[in-house]
Structures are given as structure tokens and as C-alpha cells.
Design a protein around this motif. Structure first.
Motif: not given
Length: 246
Positions: A19, A25-30, A32-33, A36
């Protein structure tokens, strides 16, 4: 399968997401899902945001801890960090820039942001002093919470940007002024996503840097927070970069 052969997850590169300023880092959550679900191992370490050299050294240590090939993706200032961290690291197979800085040696993020008109970030910032370990005082930069939505993430719902503003990570002003000492994009295949409604890094600057780096480039009508507003498109773009190396 479009001429490609799907590889088992164990053979796919690990994707490390970095980031930038005013985010975490939560800005990447979507993103990352989606990655994965596509079978990639994903890491999204905290970027210290204290100084380009030290941030890059920290990221390089994270990369060294990962077994096998790695794809680095950086957002905003994170692009400068991945460019420097990847220098001399053979396991890096691709660099992916998401509305990001792609500096040449000696260039700073601040310099590149001001290279073309269009950024309104300066007037949205709050400067806050903080103590340095040597007894001197540094300056942290935050986006004014009242201006965060329009400045950083205009295409994200305000209920979300209110949380993003409250949890934003500040960056030391000196980090934005620090020149790069390496530019791994000269030797590592590079990809760049240009956010055409970006109020932080002018789209003209993003295009200039992307072309100079000979990066595989796409454009998306999105704010600076494109990984939050368009996570599926960002994930697909990163996945394309990862799969291009097999």
C-alpha cells in the motif's frame, strides 16, 4: 484455456501487495480475496511510510522470507518502494504499478507528482510534527478527514471513506522528498494501471512513467483508491501479470 496451462497453486508466484500513503493493507482486501480464489498466495505487509530507502529495505526483507517466485504490486508511493526493493532480487518476476509512482533513479514521489498539473493533494493535507529517534522532529502528512472522500476515493461510498479516513496511515514528508536509488523496472517486466480520475497523482504523470518504463498499461476511470473502488479489475490485472511469467 486461451493457450495457457493452469498451474497448481504451489507453482504460482506469491503476490506481495504494497500500500501507499494515507492507506493501510486493508485497502487491498477485495483484491486479496479474488487473488486467493485464483489460487495465489498473497501477502500485504504494512508499509512503514518512514523513508524510501528504509521502506524498501523492509519490503526486501519480507520478499526474502517468501519461498519461490514473487510478483510485487504497489499502489501510489508503494510503487516507488517496490521499484527499489526489487533491485538485485532474482525471485521478483513482475512489478505491477496500481495508480503508482514509477521513479527513475534520483527522482522523488513529490517531484513526479508535480511534473504535470492536476494534483490537488497539497491543499488537502494536514501536517503533524512527530519526534525522531535522534531527537529531531519530523513531519507526518495526513489527508484532512473532511476532504478525504473527494481527494482520495471519490468513487467509494462515503460510509467506507469515513472509515478509511479515520484509519489512514500518515507518511513522513521526507519520504515523499527522498530520491530513488534503484529502478528495477529497467530489468523486471512491468505493468501499470492508470487511474484516469486520480486527484493525487495526475493521470498525465502516470502515463509518462508507464511509457518510460515500457510497462504493459491499461487505463481505468477510477479515483486514486482504485483497489478499493474496482478490486475485481485490479485483481485481474495483477493476475495477468503473474500469469504472463509462466
Amino acid at each position: 484455456m486461451n493457450g495457457t496451462t493452469a498451474l497448481p497453486a504451489s507453482h504460482k508466484p506469491t503476490i506481495v501487495l504494497v500500500h501507499g500513503a494515507f492507506a493501510d493493507s486493508s485497502s487491498w482486501n477485495g483484491v486479496i480475496e479474488d487473488l486467493r480464489q485464483a489460487g495465489h498466495r498473497v501477502l500485504a505487509p504494512a508499509n512503514p511510510l518512514r523513508g524510501l530507502a528504509s521502506d524498501a529495505a523492509y519490503l526486501a526483507s519480507v520478499v526474502k522470507s517468501v519461498e519461490g517466485p514473487v510478483v510485487l504490486a504497489g499502489h501510489s508511493y508503494g510503487g516507488a518502494v517496490i521499484s527499489q526493493a526489487a533491485a538485485g532480487e532474482p525471485k521478483i518476476k513482475a512489478l505491477v504499478y496500481i495508480a503508482a509512482f514509477i521513479p527513475e533513479k534520483g527522482e522523488s514521489a513529490l517531484e513526479l507528482s508535480n511534473k504535470f498539473p492536476g494534483s490537488t493533494l497539497g491543499s488537502a493535507l494536514n501536517a503533524v510534527p512527530f519526534p525522531l529517534a535522534d531527537g529531531h522532529t519530523g513531519t507526518d502528512l495526513y489527508i484532512n478527514p473532511d476532504k478525504f472522500h473527494d481527494q482520495f476515493a471519490a468513487d467509494v461510498p462515503q460510509t467506507v471513506t469515513a472509515l478509511m479516513a479515520a484509519t489512514q496511515r500518515p507518511i513522513a514528508a521526507s519520504a515523499l522528498e527522498e530520491g530513488a536509488t534503484d529502478a528495477a523496472w529497467h530489468t523486471v517486466p512491468s505493468w501499470s494501471l492508470v487511474a484516469t480520475a486520480d486527484n493525487n497523482i495526475p493521470p498525465a504523470s502516470q502515463r509518462f512513467m508507464s511509457e518510460r518504463a515500457n510497462a504493459e498499461t491499461v487505463e481505468l476511470d477510477a479515483s486514486h483508491a482504485v483497489s478499493v473502488s474496482h478490486p475485481h479489475e485490479v485483481a485481474r490485472f495483477i493476475q495477468r501479470a503473474a500469469e504472463s511469467n509462466h
